[in-house]
Design a protein around this motif. Sequence first.
Motif, PDB file in Angstrom:
ATOM      1  N   LEU A   1     -12.135   9.622  -3.450  1.00 31.05           N
ATOM      2  CA  LEU A   1     -10.737  10.540  -3.320  1.00 31.05           C
ATOM      3  C   LEU A   1      -9.920   9.837  -2.204  1.00 31.05           C
ATOM      4  O   LEU A   1     -10.278   9.515  -1.135  1.00 31.05           O
ATOM      5  CB  LEU A   1     -11.050  11.943  -2.448  1.00 31.05           C
ATOM      6  CG  LEU A   1     -12.440  12.708  -3.314  1.00 31.05           C
ATOM      7  CD1 LEU A   1     -12.680  13.736  -2.482  1.00 31.05           C
ATOM      8  CD2 LEU A   1     -11.586  13.273  -4.398  1.00 31.05           C
ATOM      9  N   ASP A   2      -8.639   9.472  -2.583  1.00 30.24           N
ATOM     10  CA  ASP A   2      -7.982   8.495  -1.870  1.00 30.24           C
ATOM     11  C   ASP A   2      -6.715   9.781  -1.309  1.00 30.24           C
ATOM     12  O   ASP A   2      -5.542   9.962  -1.951  1.00 30.24           O
ATOM     13  CB  ASP A   2      -6.978   7.491  -2.678  1.00 30.24           C
ATOM     14  CG  ASP A   2      -6.516   6.426  -1.647  1.00 30.24           C
ATOM     15  OD1 ASP A   2      -6.539   6.760  -0.532  1.00 30.24           O
ATOM     16  OD2 ASP A   2      -5.959   5.457  -2.196  1.00 30.24           O
ATOM     17  N   GLU A   3      -6.863   9.897  -0.054  1.00 37.57           N
ATOM     18  CA  GLU A   3      -6.050  10.981   0.728  1.00 37.57           C
ATOM     19  C   GLU A   3      -5.818  12.253  -0.168  1.00 37.57           C
ATOM     20  O   GLU A   3      -4.671  12.485  -0.533  1.00 37.57           O
ATOM     21  CB  GLU A   3      -4.610  10.046   1.173  1.00 37.57           C
ATOM     22  CG  GLU A   3      -4.927   8.927   1.664  1.00 37.57           C
ATOM     23  CD  GLU A   3      -3.705   8.300   2.509  1.00 37.57           C
ATOM     24  OE1 GLU A   3      -2.841   9.346   2.751  1.00 37.57           O
ATOM     25  OE2 GLU A   3      -3.694   7.240   2.509  1.00 37.57           O
ATOM     26  N   PRO A   4      -6.749  13.015  -0.278  1.00 34.01           N
ATOM     27  CA  PRO A   4      -6.577  14.180  -1.374  1.00 34.01           C
ATOM     28  C   PRO A   4      -5.601  14.994  -0.833  1.00 34.01           C
ATOM     29  O   PRO A   4      -5.186  15.796  -1.488  1.00 34.01           O
ATOM     30  CB  PRO A   4      -7.960  14.580  -1.668  1.00 34.01           C
ATOM     31  CG  PRO A   4      -8.809  14.200  -0.467  1.00 34.01           C
ATOM     32  CD  PRO A   4      -7.872  12.763  -0.052  1.00 34.01           C
TER      33      PRO A   4
ATOM     34  N   SER B   1       0.740  -1.102   0.091  1.00 36.45           N
ATOM     35  CA  SER B   1      -0.026   0.134  -0.036  1.00 36.45           C
ATOM     36  C   SER B   1       1.154   1.230  -0.170  1.00 36.45           C
ATOM     37  O   SER B   1       2.054   1.016   0.335  1.00 36.45           O
ATOM     38  CB  SER B   1      -0.912   0.043   1.274  1.00 36.45           C
ATOM     39  OG  SER B   1      -0.256   0.410   2.335  1.00 36.45           O
ATOM     40  N   GLY B   2       0.330   2.294  -0.201  1.00 32.83           N
ATOM     41  CA  GLY B   2       1.037   3.666  -0.387  1.00 32.83           C
ATOM     42  C   GLY B   2       1.840   3.894   0.911  1.00 32.83           C
ATOM     43  O   GLY B   2       2.903   4.132   0.940  1.00 32.83           O
ATOM     44  N   GLY B   3       1.231   3.637   1.909  1.00 31.75           N
ATOM     45  CA  GLY B   3       1.842   4.070   3.368  1.00 31.75           C
ATOM     46  C   GLY B   3       2.948   2.982   3.655  1.00 31.75           C
ATOM     47  O   GLY B   3       3.990   3.298   4.107  1.00 31.75           O
TER      48      GLY B   3
ATOM     49  N   LYS C   1      -8.047   0.060   1.972  1.00 32.16           N
ATOM     50  CA  LYS C   1      -8.832   1.196   1.616  1.00 32.16           C
ATOM     51  C   LYS C   1      -8.828   1.687   0.254  1.00 32.16           C
ATOM     52  O   LYS C   1      -9.518   1.795  -0.359  1.00 32.16           O
ATOM     53  CB  LYS C   1      -8.397   2.420   2.741  1.00 32.16           C
ATOM     54  CG  LYS C   1      -8.408   2.256   4.083  1.00 32.16           C
ATOM     55  CD  LYS C   1      -7.819   3.570   4.779  1.00 32.16           C
ATOM     56  CE  LYS C   1      -6.428   3.718   4.489  1.00 32.16           C
ATOM     57  NZ  LYS C   1      -5.333   2.904   4.992  1.00 32.16           N
ATOM     58  N   THR C   2      -7.333   1.623  -0.452  1.00 29.68           N
ATOM     59  CA  THR C   2      -7.071   2.096  -1.753  1.00 29.68           C
ATOM     60  C   THR C   2      -7.681   0.835  -2.508  1.00 29.68           C
ATOM     61  O   THR C   2      -8.295   1.065  -3.663  1.00 29.68           O
ATOM     62  CB  THR C   2      -5.779   2.014  -1.949  1.00 29.68           C
ATOM     63  OG1 THR C   2      -5.035   3.257  -1.280  1.00 29.68           O
ATOM     64  CG2 THR C   2      -5.171   2.328  -3.397  1.00 29.68           C
ATOM     65  N   THR C   3      -7.442  -0.365  -2.202  1.00 30.79           N
ATOM     66  CA  THR C   3      -8.021  -1.508  -3.063  1.00 30.79           C
ATOM     67  C   THR C   3      -9.532  -1.617  -2.872  1.00 30.79           C
ATOM     68  O   THR C   3      -9.849  -1.663  -3.909  1.00 30.79           O
ATOM     69  CB  THR C   3      -7.573  -2.781  -2.289  1.00 30.79           C
ATOM     70  OG1 THR C   3      -6.028  -2.826  -1.933  1.00 30.79           O
ATOM     71  CG2 THR C   3      -7.896  -3.964  -3.227  1.00 30.79           C
TER      72      THR C   3
ATOM     73  N   PHE D   1      -6.206   9.719  -7.031  1.00 34.06           N
ATOM     74  CA  PHE D   1      -5.253   8.602  -6.484  1.00 34.06           C
ATOM     75  C   PHE D   1      -4.422   8.986  -5.265  1.00 34.06           C
ATOM     76  O   PHE D   1      -4.089  10.335  -5.337  1.00 34.06           O
ATOM     77  CB  PHE D   1      -4.626   7.780  -7.693  1.00 34.06           C
ATOM     78  CG  PHE D   1      -5.380   7.227  -8.671  1.00 34.06           C
ATOM     79  CD1 PHE D   1      -5.660   5.941  -8.451  1.00 34.06           C
ATOM     80  CD2 PHE D   1      -5.963   8.089  -9.732  1.00 34.06           C
ATOM     81  CE1 PHE D   1      -6.531   5.155  -9.488  1.00 34.06           C
ATOM     82  CE2 PHE D   1      -6.541   7.568 -10.724  1.00 34.06           C
ATOM     83  CZ  PHE D   1      -6.898   6.022 -10.746  1.00 34.06           C
ATOM     84  N   GLN D   2      -4.068   8.205  -4.812  1.00 29.79           N
ATOM     85  CA  GLN D   2      -2.931   8.342  -3.598  1.00 29.79           C
ATOM     86  C   GLN D   2      -1.755   9.054  -4.189  1.00 29.79           C
ATOM     87  O   GLN D   2      -1.212  10.185  -3.565  1.00 29.79           O
ATOM     88  CB  GLN D   2      -2.560   6.911  -3.031  1.00 29.79           C
ATOM     89  CG  GLN D   2      -2.144   7.336  -1.460  1.00 29.79           C
ATOM     90  CD  GLN D   2      -2.250   5.860  -0.817  1.00 29.79           C
ATOM     91  OE1 GLN D   2      -2.848   4.993  -1.032  1.00 29.79           O
ATOM     92  NE2 GLN D   2      -1.600   6.097   0.486  1.00 29.79           N
ATOM     93  N   GLU D   3      -1.252   8.849  -5.382  1.00 26.37           N
ATOM     94  CA  GLU D   3      -0.246   9.460  -6.158  1.00 26.37           C
ATOM     95  C   GLU D   3      -0.827  10.328  -7.248  1.00 26.37           C
ATOM     96  O   GLU D   3      -1.826   9.949  -7.705  1.00 26.37           O
ATOM     97  CB  GLU D   3       1.062   8.580  -6.838  1.00 26.37           C
ATOM     98  CG  GLU D   3       0.917   7.279  -6.328  1.00 26.37           C
ATOM     99  CD  GLU D   3      -0.330   6.422  -6.830  1.00 26.37           C
ATOM    100  OE1 GLU D   3      -0.958   6.015  -6.174  1.00 26.37           O
ATOM    101  OE2 GLU D   3      -0.083   6.459  -8.172  1.00 26.37           O
TER     102      GLU D   3
HETATM  103 MG    MG Z   1      -3.660   3.516   0.018  1.00 23.86          MG
END
Ligand code: MG
Lengths: 252, 252, 350, 350, 249
Positions: free
Chosen positions: D159-162, C137-139, D38-40, D83-85
């Motif tokens: 929104l993933d950690e915007p 995951s990103g983190g 969460k992202t998944t 996305f997170q990035e």
């Molecule tokens: Mg994530």
Amino acid sequence: MAFAAGAVVMIVLPLIGLLQRVSWSTLLSDLSAHDAFVALRLSLEVSLGALAIALVFGLPLAWILARHRFPGRALLRGLVTLPMVLPPVVGGIALLYAFGRRGLAGQVIYDLTGWRFVFNTSGAMLAAAFVSMPFLIVTAEASFRSMDRRGEEAAATLGASPAYRFRRVTLPAVAPALAAGAALSWARALGEFGATITFAGNLPGSTQTTPLLIYLDIESGHEATALALSLVLLLVSLGVLVGLRDRWLGNP
Amino acid sequence: MAFAAGAVVMIVLPLIGLLQRVSWSTLLSDLSAHDAFVALRLSLEVSLGALAIALVFGLPLAWILARHRFPGRALLRGLVTLPMVLPPVVGGIALLYAFGRRGLAGQVIYDLTGWRFVFNTSGAMLAAAFVSMPFLIVTAEASFRSMDRRGEEAAATLGASPAYRFRRVTLPAVAPALAAGAALSWARALGEFGATITFAGNLPGSTQTTPLLIYLDIESGHEATALALSLVLLLVSLGVLVGLRDRWLGNP
Amino acid sequence: MSLSAQVRLRLGELDLGVDLDVDEQAPVAIVGPNGAGKTTFLRALAGLVPLDAGRVSVGGTVVEDPAGQIRLAPEERGLGVVFQEPRLFDHLSALENVAFGLRARGVSRNEARARAEAWLERVGLPQVARMRPRQLSGGQAQRVALARALVTEPAVLLLDEPLAAVDMSARAELRHLLRQELKRYPGVRIVVTHDPVEAAALAERLVVIEEGRVTQDGLLVEVTAHPRSRWVADMVGLNLWEGTASGTSVRVGADATVVTADPLEGSVFVSFRPNAVTLHRRRPEGSARNVWCLQVQELNPTGDRARLRLGGPVTLVAEVTAGAVSELSLADGGTVWASVKATDLVAYPV
Amino acid sequence: MSLSAQVRLRLGELDLGVDLDVDEQAPVAIVGPNGAGKTTFLRALAGLVPLDAGRVSVGGTVVEDPAGQIRLAPEERGLGVVFQEPRLFDHLSALENVAFGLRARGVSRNEARARAEAWLERVGLPQVARMRPRQLSGGQAQRVALARALVTEPAVLLLDEPLAAVDMSARAELRHLLRQELKRYPGVRIVVTHDPVEAAALAERLVVIEEGRVTQDGLLVEVTAHPRSRWVADMVGLNLWEGTASGTSVRVGADATVVTADPLEGSVFVSFRPNAVTLHRRRPEGSARNVWCLQVQELNPTGDRARLRLGGPVTLVAEVTAGAVSELSLADGGTVWASVKATDLVAYPV
Amino acid sequence: GSSSPTASSTTSTTAGSSPSTAAPITGSLDVFAAASLTGAFNSAKTTLARANPGLNLTYNFAGSNTLVTQIQQGAPADVFASADTKNMDKLVAAGLVDTPVTFARNKLEIAVAPGNPKHITGLADLAKPGVTVVLEAPGVPAGDYARAVLASQHITVRPKSLETDVKSALVKVTSGEADATVVYVTDVAAAGSAVTGVAVPDSLQPTITYPIAVVKATKNHAAAQAFVDSAVSGAVQKALEAAGFLPPQ
Ligand SMILES: [Mg+2]
Ligand SMILES: Nc1ncnc2c1ncn2[C@@H]1O[C@H](COP(=O)(O)OP(=O)(O)OP(=O)(O)O)[C@@H](O)[C@H]1O
Ligand SMILES: Nc1ncnc2c1ncn2[C@@H]1O[C@H](COP(=O)(O)OP(=O)(O)OP(=O)(O)O)[C@@H](O)[C@H]1O
Ligand SMILES: [Mg+2]
């Protein structure tokens, strides 16, 4: 560094050797004496035609090979590289069997439309495309495979259709590799000889491309003319490759 | 999709045409009758040797072309693609001028060491490398250019020397494109014909590679044998390409 | 070992001119708005972007000096960087990623593995050792990147928002770990962060970069107590006004004058904590002169308190208890009386 | 328009099984530890990873149902993702990036440009319109990505950690903007965040995902007041103990029993705010039974307060004023007496 | 009893009826000719064009074998001029051409470096140690002829290479890789000053004939026949002789 110099020597020295032997004093008369310019124009036409064929047909194939799973994919991936291995003359014979007037598809096409590839500029293009398309396919496939797909995902979530995505996201992302593949493919088509003479014939103005003319010059003992003509061929392709590629690729 | 099918037809139909004409009943006797196996072994040896040369010399050159700025870079970049354009026979003549006994470098080498490339397996390798190296260089350069360099930066800040970085970060990152380039280069070397015959000669066991044997079979009217031999050549390269590439590239 | 940097460079729109001397006594935190040039500054220290002018020296050795034609490569500078994005090596497992720097420095395979494993454990990810970056995951990826830089123990450690992608609970823990690591770390330590809590936890000195320039530089408590720009005030959660003082009276707007405790003259900053603001339903009686009738522009409940953005003759943020919100029946768009005691206003010269 | 999702899938080590129904009434915030899925989960909703089982429907239309062989492509689902990035398109300018989704939907060149420009302005970056992504800072890039998703106004917004990469002061402003946008947005809105302040500002409902499962789901105030896992308690900054109650007495450890105000029986959670803890130099007198002598494991000064992590028969976090720290001469490693009033302890069944 | 691939029974030097004073040739004419005839045929083209303004003559030069394959595959040839009888016989056997006629002959010659530095005077010198010789491969007519002649004289040559055609053999000599090779006189003539020729005695010369025939599928039989006639005894024949070919007799 030393090794790179070795590569340069290996490639550039023969070219210098050629330059040395060209008889500069008679260069222009050698060239203008016969069909040199006709052949050069035809070469450009045929090689660009082959490149167009490779792009139109080869690119989608590369895409499918890179992005879709289907039975026989590995085999197909190998098959499309085979024209590179085939000695050109055999390639020409194979083309005759397939697209000659009596060939598998050629017969059908001839019976239906009266069209024939043999002794026809379209045949020269087909021969050149046959030998050069694999270069584009292999390079494009590798780049489609290895590119980062996160941009494509983002485009999809922004509502972009697959075609729009391909055009606006995928193609720009692989442009450098595609340019390289196109350059390889075009250069191979420009130098194509064996398959063309066997399949399409050697008719001035319609299938006699520069390499064929060079071959005839050598056969008839006009080595100086052959070298002069080779030189022109080299300069033309050098001009195109140096002039276009850097612009196309962008300068990092 | 339809276009991709067109590409497949263009490439596969001629191969099918070839298959049709092979006389299966006499295949084995055709092959064992003469130097087929010697030529095949030699072909593998020569093409792998040429690939090795291309990797050892061409990769560093590709790296330098991609990552260093120096005057004349664009020109050099164009120059290294020229062997692809040169009609094979002219390529052979150029090689003679450079590496023949009286050639620019050949003379020096001969005088110093008594070594000569002509009539020698090393000459066949050199000829094959000359025509095939550009494929590796162009593909590798494009991939070095377009790769994401952030990984290399990270490696540098972790204390990795340029060589370590190249080996552990850059090469793995461009592996798919390199594999494609190596496949192209190898296949081109395997199919190489014109430069070899002109430069290295044609002696069974030392310079008579399979394409030369095939050409001779055709010239002397043994078309069936030529086709049989082509088929074997195709199968060998298909085996190598299908067998190795998928493993090498990883399956996405 | 200490770092001395005069960095001058232009990159696109950015005109970076940052002078910074950092010794190994304590970690330094760099903060600043997006696009201020923080990342570029770290990249310049690391040798990833060339200076136009200036000089960078590490422990007395000049590692870059355009005038003197000196420019050491990043790997020759003996520093470690955690980038803003993880930048893991895709073809290596998480463990191999962490071990990379050690292997590059010639540490044996087994030792590198063992140390990498220990660090993965420390960042709370022993279970991902064999995973590839794209499976993280990103983190998780950012934590592996953190471990990868820390394991090599370089003389200079540059961290660019090391905890931004880490979740809150893990962040507390990781922040704690990082704090300990940085504390006992015998080298130069610079951390870019967006989080004042992080800055406070990790560093004693705070450097503020805005638009390519250092706008404040000093002890953390000093900088956070006396913000000198709106951005810093926003970051530390203080109200900041700029005004003209004559004695204890400071003119901070067209219609607004405030009274402070300490007399000053000329241009001054006035700052105060949001919770120093008292809200009233009607005009408060008594001698308080810092009283305004303001409109509630925004109301953010956070736990047992609420932050309100108020506008009118002056603009300020107030923090009150959740109880006060309902008592005063505060709501977006309503009006309220706000007062601040003179002794809660801190004034200092510009 | 509403979203109903039963997502079941395995990806590497992750076993994701999340059921979630979201209507267009209010935004939903998803929180959870790194690697929780969460992202998944968002990717599954967007159609970027296939479900193994379950079903996703948007506004009554089934967009994915493995059992029924239904699977719409991401671009057919009418949703937008941050996305997170940043994932900007490298070959397009910032403006063209923002205009991309509009152009893809057939909006005319000029209108797309105008709307993209307006959005760049709204995220505070009008000046970067012509820049390429690699010329942007990390935070700028993420803000452009935010604008790019918002400009298309899709029916479902994920929104993933915007705001993770956005600097503190801009974050306050952007959070405010996002809050307003999300508030009036006529669709399903799901925000993944690591920041409880952000969750509080943006959403009314909070869903906690841990290890691929929903562990809490409810109104934000409800969830934050009654954490049901250590992770949630850490996130909202509460102390949380699990124990066994008999009446008002709850056994929370081998040697520790606490007294609460409300009588309960069986397994219970006990939570309390760090600032409900009072610290004393010596054992406090009187009737308080919730008194322990604890060791200071960590001391974090934050502005005018300090947070302390204390350990002993119980483990807890205390928040005291900076004044108290010096008064009690608290320091890492020292011991201190801590007490909590029974009325400050909230107990609720597991 | 040499085993060289000499003239076949189907070849006749007397076929063809029209004299060289025939009416002008008109229409389009596709002549498929062996690549070694390029120089001679091309130089005849100018003469033919002048004498026959209505003629649209196109050559298709390639290896004889390639041309046979092309004609078998339905290529639009009117005339086929081969460099050997073996390839012509394939078309005869397939019934694709009229009866061929011989229009030229050739002789073998030893080609050595200019000035003959190794002092090679005859075939026997090719077996001398220190002389690097290349020959054409078996199946290549020039090589087969040369080997037959050498065998008849019991000369054992160890060639360094078995070249795939005459030109690449010649290149080995012009580039100094080989000291000598055996090629046709016409090749030595075409190479000009790049090589020196050392004659092979007439008594040892094999019969090397070039057959030409009208392709049955021609749409312009009159013109095709006229070209064949010209090759045997007309303008084309003159150009052939200028290039060093021997007349049919
Ligand atoms: Mg994530
Ligand atoms: N490669 C580049 N080309 C052109 N301009 C650049 C480049 N890199 C950075 N810049 C410029 O420098 C500015 C500062 O970038 P930098 O990444 O240093 O900011 P930052 O302070 O790290 O911001 P953030 O908090 O968002 O990460 C950018 O706004 C951009 O305009
Ligand atoms: N492509 C993949 N292959 C294998 N495993 C994966 C893949 N993607 C995700 N995973 C697994 O799923 C887990 C959850 O990943 P996800 O990105 O959904 O977490 P997250 O909740 O968004 O975490 P974070 O807060 O760190 O972003 C990862 O820990 C990883 O093990
Ligand atoms: Mg940055």
